[in-house]
Design a protein around this motif. Structure first.
Motif, short mmCIF file in Angstrom:
data_model
loop_
_atom_site.label_atom_id
_atom_site.label_comp_id
_atom_site.label_asym_id
_atom_site.label_seq_id
_atom_site.Cartn_x
_atom_site.Cartn_y
_atom_site.Cartn_z
N TRP A 158 -0.68 -2.47 8.31
CA TRP A 158 0.37 -2.48 7.30
C TRP A 158 1.71 -2.75 7.95
O TRP A 158 2.19 -1.96 8.77
CB TRP A 158 0.45 -1.13 6.58
CG TRP A 158 -0.75 -0.75 5.79
CD1 TRP A 158 -1.84 -1.52 5.47
CD2 TRP A 158 -0.98 0.53 5.18
NE1 TRP A 158 -2.73 -0.81 4.72
CE2 TRP A 158 -2.24 0.45 4.52
CE3 TRP A 158 -0.27 1.73 5.13
CZ2 TRP A 158 -2.78 1.53 3.83
CZ3 TRP A 158 -0.80 2.80 4.44
CH2 TRP A 158 -2.04 2.70 3.79
N ARG B 262 -4.61 1.31 8.30
CA ARG B 262 -3.16 1.54 8.24
C ARG B 262 -2.39 0.71 9.26
O ARG B 262 -1.27 0.26 9.00
CB ARG B 262 -2.85 3.02 8.49
CG ARG B 262 -3.03 3.93 7.32
CD ARG B 262 -2.39 5.28 7.59
NE ARG B 262 -3.09 6.09 8.56
CZ ARG B 262 -2.62 6.48 9.73
NH1 ARG B 262 -1.41 6.11 10.13
NH2 ARG B 262 -3.32 7.24 10.55
N TYR C 72 4.76 -0.51 3.84
CA TYR C 72 4.02 0.44 3.00
C TYR C 72 4.97 1.51 2.50
O TYR C 72 6.04 1.76 3.07
CB TYR C 72 2.84 1.05 3.76
CG TYR C 72 3.17 2.06 4.84
CD1 TYR C 72 3.02 3.43 4.64
CD2 TYR C 72 3.61 1.64 6.10
CE1 TYR C 72 3.30 4.35 5.63
CE2 TYR C 72 3.90 2.56 7.09
CZ TYR C 72 3.74 3.91 6.86
OH TYR C 72 4.03 4.81 7.85
N PRO D 282 0.82 -1.22 0.00
CA PRO D 282 0.00 0.00 0.00
C PRO D 282 0.86 1.26 0.00
O PRO D 282 2.04 1.24 0.35
CB PRO D 282 -0.82 -0.11 1.29
CG PRO D 282 -0.07 -1.06 2.16
CD PRO D 282 0.68 -1.99 1.24
#
Length: 268
Positions: free
Chosen positions: A84, A81, A87, A67
């Motif tokens: 993650w 988020r 990222y 991402p």
């Protein structure tokens, strides 16, 4: 995304992507561009969005499974988020105020974050064609134009005045108090994430940032500093980390070349 990913395998493509984004910025820089205001009243130009689009498209083609969080598309909920492990964290144009002033001190910033730490960082200065890189397993480099990339390293603390990096656009009472306690010093004024890069390449000893920044402002350059042998810490002298909370604002921080001195003693 597995832990077996090697950031070194992505470095060359990310350098090319930063240069491409820089070229898109310069296409706008050379025109009579308009300036808009974002919700927080910070400036926004067509160059920000042109760079953002180039980087997003490039990263999605390079690593579709990782991402991306960008200053220009930061509305990703933290509950998403926080899951993650890897990222991309990018600031397509850091130093928009410097861009508007046309002083050349603005940068493209692309960082790869793993486990809250930047493990690859590329900072590109389009006007000067300076390209800084930091990558775990590769160290830190600076490349000027088409010349070969050269290793960079922070400098040991010298006798005489401490070289302190200060912002072109942001000064405040806390920094003035820090400088007063520090004593003999020289100020090196610079805009954008170039301030961190000056420490990384041995041009300054410390950059105290005692004002607000966001995580995309620092991640790529932090990797350059750390791979050059320096440190980026909060005011408790703990390493600056990423994606650890809902807010994307950084704490105030210090960028340190040589930690043989107790820099915290100069803080209020």
């Amino acid at each position: 995304m597995s832990d077996s990913v090697d950031p070194r395998s992505l470095l060359a493509q990310v350098k090319d992507l930063a240069r491409e984004a820089g070229a898109r910025i310069l296409e706008v820089y050379d025109t009579d561009f308009d300036v808009e205001s974002k919700e927080d009243n910070s400036p926004l130009t067509a160059a920000d969005m042109a760079s953002h689009t180039a980087i997003i498209n490039g990263l999605r083609a390079l690593t579709p499974e990782i991402p991306v969080l960008s200053e220009e598309s930061a509305d990703v909920p933290y509950d998403e988020r926080c899951q993650w492990d890897w990222y991309w964290l990018i600031d397509p144009l850091d130093g928009t105020k410097e861009f508007i002033k046309r002083n050349g001190e603005f940068t493209v910033n692309i960082a790869l974050i793993h486990g809250g730490r930047p493990v690859l960082g590329v900072v590109y200065v389009p006007v000067k064609e300076w390209l800084y890189t930091g990558c775990e397993g590769e160290g830190a480099t600076k490349q000027v134009g088409d010349a070969p990339a050269e290793p960079i390293r922070v400098r040991p603390l010298q006798d005489g005045p401490v070289r302190v990096v200060g912002s072109r656009s942001h000064r405040g009472d806390s920094l003035e108090a820090f400088l007063h306690k520090l004593g003999e010093h020289e100020i090196v004024s610079m805009g954008s994430s170039l301030k961190l890069c000056l420490v990384a390449e041995g041009e300054a000893d410390i950059y105290p940032r005692l004002g607000p920044t966001s995580e995309w402002d620092t991640a790529a350059a932090q990797c350059v500093v750390e791979q050059a042998g320096g440190r980026v810490t909060d005011l408790e002298m703990q390493e600056l980390r990423y994606n650890q909370k809902e807010s994307v604002l950084n704490p105030f921080f210090l960028v340190i070349a040589d930690d043989s001195r107790d820099w915290a003693q100069y803080l209020e």
